[in-house]
Design an enzyme around this catalytic site. Structure first.
Site, PDB file in Angstrom:
ATOM      1  N   HIS A  40      21.007  -9.331 -36.758  1.00 53.78           N
ATOM      2  CA  HIS A  40      22.199 -10.157 -37.030  1.00 53.78           C
ATOM      3  C   HIS A  40      22.883 -10.610 -35.745  1.00 53.78           C
ATOM      4  CE1 HIS A  40      22.558  -8.347 -41.334  1.00 53.78           C
ATOM      5  NE2 HIS A  40      21.604  -9.232 -41.245  1.00 53.78           N
TER       6      HIS A  40
ATOM      7  N   TYR B 117      35.847 -13.007 -33.197  1.00 55.14           N
ATOM      8  CA  TYR B 117      34.753 -12.397 -32.427  1.00 55.14           C
ATOM      9  C   TYR B 117      35.205 -11.992 -31.027  1.00 55.14           C
ATOM     10  CZ  TYR B 117      31.603 -13.052 -36.272  1.00 55.14           C
ATOM     11  OH  TYR B 117      31.021 -12.943 -37.514  1.00 55.14           O
TER      12      TYR B 117
ATOM     13  N   CYS C  84      28.962 -24.377 -21.190  1.00 59.63           N
ATOM     14  CA  CYS C  84      27.613 -23.788 -21.294  1.00 59.63           C
ATOM     15  C   CYS C  84      26.998 -23.737 -19.905  1.00 59.63           C
ATOM     16  CB  CYS C  84      26.749 -24.651 -22.206  1.00 59.63           C
ATOM     17  SG  CYS C  84      24.996 -24.255 -22.108  1.00 59.63           S
TER      18      CYS C  84
END
Ligand SMILES: CC(C)NC(=O)[C@H](Cc1c[nH]c2ccccc12)NC(=O)[C@H](CCCC/N=C(/NCCC(=O)O)S[C@H]1O[C@H](COP(=O)(O)OP(=O)(O)OC[C@H]2O[C@@H](n3cnc4c(N)ncnc43)[C@H](O)[C@@H]2O)[C@@H](O)[C@H]1O)NC(=O)OCc1ccccc1
Length: 233
Positions: A114, A56, A141
């Site tokens: 998606h 990705y 995060c």
């Protein structure tokens, strides 16, 4: 002749092909270079997270060097012009694509069923954030600082996003248009039949016939950068 007020549009990888983004099933496409079960399933991610994060990161980098094409721009125009042309009329754009070329082509409120490559999902605190850096480096995060960010995309076996909004739009549709998709992946591939059931007209714009062509009233073949502007005009 049925008056067309509410249009629902579904796009797939074919709408971004002429922008230089690989499709999935074409020759040399993504699924030829990578095994779906390795890079686009929760099981694959659990088995080898680095392989998936690199996959990705690579796609995200590639997508950022690409530009929207006349198909994206025409759909952006349609969304802006249609309500002026048909007061109370609506255009709902649903995409299977994780790229942001519809938005860069002028479309607002795109439903990414998606997911999107420019957002990330923290599996520790279940929050989503704008992408900041390559996930292979395990960036913390922004909310909980845990190093468990994953791509904010829907993998096989996972539930697509915003399905209730999509079915609500389909239930009001007078026209359903499918652009640049092979009709191989569900539930997206089933939308044309849902649209038919509620009496909407159905149109397919694609380079070649798809697995769902038999369900469309009309299929126009050709590259999206040509058939989409021609349809919008
Ligand atoms: C393979 C398939 C049989 N499997 C599925 O469909 C599975 C399982 C399944 C569910 N229901 C079923 C029913 C029957 C059988 C199987 C199933 N579905 C799921 O797991 C889904 C989740 C699927 C999502 C997977 N994630 C993707 N992407 C994100 C990640 C990523 O991008 O990496 S799918 C990914 O592949 C699909 C690729 O398809 P296309 O976009 O169409 O691309 P493709 O290359 O195939 O075709 C390109 C087309 O463009 C055309 N073209 C090329 N160039 C051009 C050009 N220049 N101009 C115009 N057209 C062009 C070509 O001719 C071609 O037709 C897209 O959806 C894309 O998003 N989840 C789910 O069902 O949850 C439950 C549920 C269901 C409903 C409600 C609640 C719960």
């Amino acid at each position: 002749m049925q008056t067309i007020r509410n249009i629902v549009i579904l796009t797939g990888a074919g709408v971004s092909a002429e922008s230089g983004i690989d499709t999935f099933r074409s020759a040399g496409g993504l699924w030829e270079q990578h095994r779906v079960e390795d890079v686009a399933t929760p099981e694959g991610f659990a088995r080898d997270p680095n392989l998936v994060l690199r996959f990705y990161d690579m796609r995200r980098e590639a997508i950022q060097t690409k530009q929207p094409n006349p198909a994206h721009e025409a759909l952006g125009r349609l969304e802006r012009e249609w309500p002026k042309k048909v007061p109370g009329g609506s255009v709902t754009l649903v995409t299977q694509n994780v790229d942001d070329l519809h938005e860069r082509g002028g479309s607002l409120g795109v439903i990414h069923m998606h997911g999107e490559h420019l957002t990330v999902w923290c599996t520790a605190c279940d929050t989503r954030h704008r992408w900041t850096g390559a996930l292979i480096d395990r960036p913390p995060c922004p909310a909980c600082s845990a190093p468990f960010l994953r791509p904010d995309v829907v993998w096989f076996g996972e539930v697509p996003y915003r399905m209730d909004e999509i079915f609500a739009a389909l239930s009001e549709a007078d026209l359903f248009v499918s652009i640049g998709t092979s009709g191989a992946v569900y539930p997206a591939a089933g939308f044309v039949r849902t649209a038919r059931e509620i009496g909407a007209a159905t149109l397919e714009l694609n380079l070649e016939r798809s697995q769902g062509s038999q369900w469309f009233d009309e299929t126009r073949l050709g590259p999206a950068s040509e058939v989409v502007p021609a349809w919008v005009e």
